[in-house]
Design a protein around this motif. Structure first.
Motif, PDB file in Angstrom:
ATOM      1  N   ALA A  29      86.326  38.008  13.012  1.00 20.18           N
ATOM      2  CA  ALA A  29      86.070  39.152  12.134  1.00 20.18           C
ATOM      3  C   ALA A  29      84.577  39.347  11.936  1.00 20.18           C
ATOM      4  N   GLY A  30      84.135  40.580  12.052  1.00 16.70           N
ATOM      5  CA  GLY A  30      82.808  40.932  11.532  1.00 16.70           C
ATOM      6  C   GLY A  30      82.920  40.810  10.019  1.00 16.70           C
ATOM      7  N   VAL A  31      81.875  40.283   9.396  1.00 18.37           N
ATOM      8  CA  VAL A  31      82.010  39.932   7.978  1.00 18.37           C
ATOM      9  C   VAL A  31      81.750  41.084   7.009  1.00 18.37           C
ATOM     10  N   GLN A  32      81.328  42.240   7.533  1.00 15.59           N
ATOM     11  CA  GLN A  32      80.731  43.245   6.649  1.00 15.59           C
ATOM     12  C   GLN A  32      81.715  44.107   5.865  1.00 15.59           C
ATOM     13  N   LYS A  33      82.974  43.674   5.777  1.00 15.57           N
ATOM     14  CA  LYS A  33      83.916  44.414   4.956  1.00 15.57           C
ATOM     15  C   LYS A  33      84.324  43.567   3.736  1.00 15.57           C
ATOM     16  N   ASN A  34      85.027  42.498   3.965  1.00 14.27           N
ATOM     17  CA  ASN A  34      85.532  41.698   2.839  1.00 14.27           C
ATOM     18  C   ASN A  34      84.822  40.370   2.635  1.00 14.27           C
ATOM     19  N   MET A  35      83.820  40.053   3.466  1.00 19.29           N
ATOM     20  CA  MET A  35      83.289  38.689   3.421  1.00 19.29           C
ATOM     21  C   MET A  35      81.835  38.552   3.002  1.00 19.29           C
ATOM     22  N   ALA A  36      80.991  39.472   3.467  1.00 22.69           N
ATOM     23  CA  ALA A  36      79.544  39.251   3.323  1.00 22.69           C
ATOM     24  C   ALA A  36      78.805  40.500   3.775  1.00 22.69           C
ATOM     25  N   PRO A  37      77.511  40.569   3.527  1.00 23.40           N
ATOM     26  CA  PRO A  37      76.742  41.660   4.134  1.00 23.40           C
ATOM     27  C   PRO A  37      76.711  41.486   5.652  1.00 23.40           C
ATOM     28  N   ALA A  38      76.562  42.573   6.371  1.00 22.97           N
ATOM     29  CA  ALA A  38      76.532  42.538   7.831  1.00 22.97           C
ATOM     30  C   ALA A  38      75.568  41.480   8.329  1.00 22.97           C
ATOM     31  N   GLY A  39      75.934  40.808   9.432  1.00 21.55           N
ATOM     32  CA  GLY A  39      75.006  39.839   9.985  1.00 21.55           C
ATOM     33  C   GLY A  39      75.645  38.770  10.850  1.00 21.55           C
ATOM     34  N   PHE A  40      76.968  38.622  10.740  1.00 21.81           N
ATOM     35  CA  PHE A  40      77.591  37.647  11.633  1.00 21.81           C
ATOM     36  C   PHE A  40      79.077  37.924  11.763  1.00 21.81           C
ATOM     37  N   ALA A  41      79.702  37.194  12.654  1.00 30.35           N
ATOM     38  CA  ALA A  41      81.152  37.227  12.807  1.00 30.35           C
ATOM     39  C   ALA A  41      81.661  35.819  12.549  1.00 30.35           C
ATOM     40  N   VAL A  42      82.810  35.736  11.888  1.00 30.34           N
ATOM     41  CA  VAL A  42      83.449  34.438  11.737  1.00 30.34           C
ATOM     42  C   VAL A  42      84.489  34.311  12.849  1.00 30.34           C
ATOM     43  N   VAL A  43      84.566  33.132  13.437  1.00 25.46           N
ATOM     44  CA  VAL A  43      85.553  32.854  14.486  1.00 25.46           C
ATOM     45  C   VAL A  43      86.328  31.607  14.067  1.00 25.46           C
ATOM     46  N   ILE A  44      87.635  31.738  13.992  1.00 24.25           N
ATOM     47  CA  ILE A  44      88.508  30.608  13.636  1.00 24.25           C
ATOM     48  C   ILE A  44      89.317  30.320  14.897  1.00 24.25           C
ATOM     49  N   VAL A  45      89.030  29.211  15.534  1.00 20.69           N
ATOM     50  CA  VAL A  45      89.547  28.995  16.890  1.00 20.69           C
ATOM     51  C   VAL A  45      90.269  27.653  17.004  1.00 20.69           C
ATOM     52  N   ARG A  46      91.435  27.686  17.626  1.00 18.58           N
ATOM     53  CA  ARG A  46      92.248  26.477  17.788  1.00 18.58           C
ATOM     54  C   ARG A  46      91.568  25.547  18.783  1.00 18.58           C
ATOM     55  N   ASP A  47      91.591  24.269  18.485  1.00 20.56           N
ATOM     56  CA  ASP A  47      90.824  23.290  19.262  1.00 20.56           C
ATOM     57  C   ASP A  47      91.073  23.346  20.767  1.00 20.56           C
ATOM     58  N   ASP A  48      92.330  23.586  21.164  1.00 23.39           N
ATOM     59  CA  ASP A  48      92.629  23.539  22.603  1.00 23.39           C
ATOM     60  C   ASP A  48      92.010  24.713  23.369  1.00 23.39           C
ATOM     61  N   LEU A  49      91.498  25.710  22.647  1.00 18.36           N
ATOM     62  CA  LEU A  49      90.878  26.855  23.328  1.00 18.36           C
ATOM     63  C   LEU A  49      89.363  26.686  23.473  1.00 18.36           C
ATOM     64  N   ILE A  50      88.867  25.572  22.984  1.00 19.88           N
ATOM     65  CA  ILE A  50      87.423  25.315  22.992  1.00 19.88           C
ATOM     66  C   ILE A  50      87.058  24.406  24.160  1.00 19.88           C
ATOM     67  N   GLY A  51      85.913  24.659  24.773  1.00 26.18           N
ATOM     68  CA  GLY A  51      85.366  23.671  25.697  1.00 26.18           C
ATOM     69  C   GLY A  51      85.370  24.023  27.168  1.00 26.18           C
TER      70      GLY A  51
END
Lengths: 362, 362
Positions: A194-216
């Protein structure tokens, strides 16, 4: 609490809670006795380390994120993640994208740069994206590396209320305009971003929540700053993070915890959305744009059916102290974005204004 | 003007001018009668449009940027640009990188992902990067697409005082830790880029100043958000920009104009650096790390020659109200970053402290 506030219905960047703004102002010159502003802090300092770790911990708690998921704060917004996702999790170069609006389509087009076979597994474009496709309209490929959806379509005012069944294929979802609006079962996703600039924070980053097996296993051409594994290893500080936006995100999460978490926000958001949709359904001057079963709780799109009258409405709304009610150019009409920080009173005031405007045109 | 400030010698994110912080606080809840914080503003609104355009205009004026250069504000920091540059301006896949420190080396390694023949055209690694190579130490390839340098080496405390002669090959320079510290002749560069978190703004974006002829032929795998041509066309708002950081950047540029521009800053910075270097050269307790002819005006590195004593110095400095004087782990010792916003009094106080500490060890 803050005086002279307008009711800001912007689709993003968007309204922040009063408590967050007041805290930010209070500490702007000197954060908790550090002798400096958060804007001036080394991201390697102890005081900043606590800020970013609080933000990670709060988010994990608020969203009940299981231990087998990493949380990343990455630069580039959701549009950056449209590239970062295929660059990180493509295995065979095959993916399914479901097209439910402009951003879903942009994600699809960006993915085609990095994967050899990106398919449209469903689309409601022929109905101008006024609804979400049903499961039996989807042609999902069981061999895909992942299925991508945009869970809330900011521009069109629709949302997925039941996730598509993807079997063992990971579901990747863009939650930019609905994250933190209600509880979600994170374990149903391979990746939430998610881009954070709606419900999370001022514009400036994206949060990524990623399952471990998809990393690396990133593609060799994945830019270092978007390498999920490397960033997870470095606590999202492989390079200088957007320190201020992350700080405000921490404050927003603390506000969410203080009011009772996502269950409470869901109640509030349902109540706000119901007020507006019930009014829309009760009369014929305005028409809701999205089909009932696909309506977004965050972005409510409507129109009068007359472009000139829509313009008149928008102009009058600004005069009356509301901002950003003009619909996106792809849809026209009006859009009220009623994110977490929009108070119930703001929606009440809007409905009152809508009634008055309708009466005046009679 | 602000009370209870520490002297913050952080290498970045770093100290901001008092005037900027006070203005940001003053307007935090309600920016110029808009009824909202800049953090909450739609980037498509008129009021934000003026903010970002002021930032662009001010930067062009302050740096005397010629008309045939575009200014871009892009997410991802300088580390993101290490990828974005080869992704945008590689023509034949051949480039020369001059290695003068950690970030120059990181830029080189990232470029190798996107170009087939990236060469080291010079390096002072064997001397632990204590100096900048001279022209006759460079082996420049006249067929290279560009030559890359890191103009100020934050970690090692060195800077290029004379640019390398690259003939008709465009010079691409990372100015992260020296941009806005003194006037530069932009026309000598193909691209200037910089992470903003030292002299320009809070962390959150990179500025790219790029000559028109280098725009418009990105590699097909260039992420959309880093496509110089597309972003130039969209005024760096192809996607939601980091609105708050850009706003603070505008305030910083207004502060620079108010004190007399880069000529005045050069005078102030020379005076601050001379105070510290003259002291270092006048005694033998501390040793300056960088060779005289290559010394940075922004980052001053020094050590006692005894690691335990260095640690003691850093601990004592924190007690005395200075922060972030510990050197980078790659160099050890101490580093004082004396960016634009560091007042002369801060450097005076540091030199006094250094004298006192040295006396106490005698």
């Amino acid at each position: 609490m803050i005086e002279n506030r307008v009711y800001n219905f912007s689709a993003g960047p968007s309204i922040l809670p009063d408590e967050v703004l007041l805290s930010a102002r209070e500490n702007l010159l000197n954060y908790e006795g550090s002798g400096m502003s958060v804007m001036e802090m080394s991201h390697r300092s102890k005081v900043y380390d606590k800020i970013i770790n609080d933000a990670f911990d709060h988010l994990r708690k608020v969203m009940s994120i299981p231990d087998n998921y990493k949380i990343l704060f990455l630069q580039g917004g959701a549009t950056g993640m449209f590239a970062a996702i295929p660059l990180n999790i493509s295995k065979t170069g095959v993916a399914d994208y479901i097209i439910t609006g402009n951003f879903a389509n942009n994600a699809y087009k960006e993915a085609k740069k990095y994967m050899k076979d990106v398919r449209v597994a469903g689309s409601t474009e022929s109905e101008n994206f006024t609804r979400i496709p049903s499961q039996d309209e989807l042609t999902l490929n069981p061999a895909a590396d992942y299925v991508h959806i945009c869970q809330n379509n900011t521009i069109f005012g629709t949302a997925w209320h039941t996730l598509p069944e993807t079997g063992s294929v990971p579901l990747v979802a863009d939650l930019s305009s609905c994250i933190l609006s209600e509880p979600v079962d994170v374990s149903k996703y391979g990746i939430i971003y998610a881009g954070v600039q709606k419900n999370m924070a001022p514009a400036g980053f994206a949060v990524v929540i990623v399952r471990d097996d998809l990393i690396g296993n990133p593609q060799p051409i994945c830019p270092k700053i978007w390498d999920f594994g490397k960033q997870a290893e470095k606590n999202s500080m492989l390079n200088t993070p957007p320190t201020w936006s992350i700080y405000i995100c921490k404050l927003v999460l603390e506000w969410i915890m203080s009011i009772g978490g996502l269950e409470e926000l869901k109640k509030r958001n349902e109540k706000k959305a119901a007020l507006l949709y019930d009014y829309l359904d009760s009369q014929s001057f305005y028409k809701a744009q999205a089909k009932k079963e696909s309506r977004s709780m965050m972005n409510v799109t409507f129109r009068t059916g007359d472009d000139e009258l829509d313009k008149k409405f928008v102009a009058a709304s600004v005069e009356a102290g509301f901002t950003n009610l003009k619909g996106h150019r792809l849809v026209g009409g009006m859009r009220a974005s009623i994110y977490n920080a929009m108070p119930y009173e703001g929606v009440e005031a809007l409905v009152d204004f809508m009634k008055k405007f309708a009466r005046e045109q009679a």
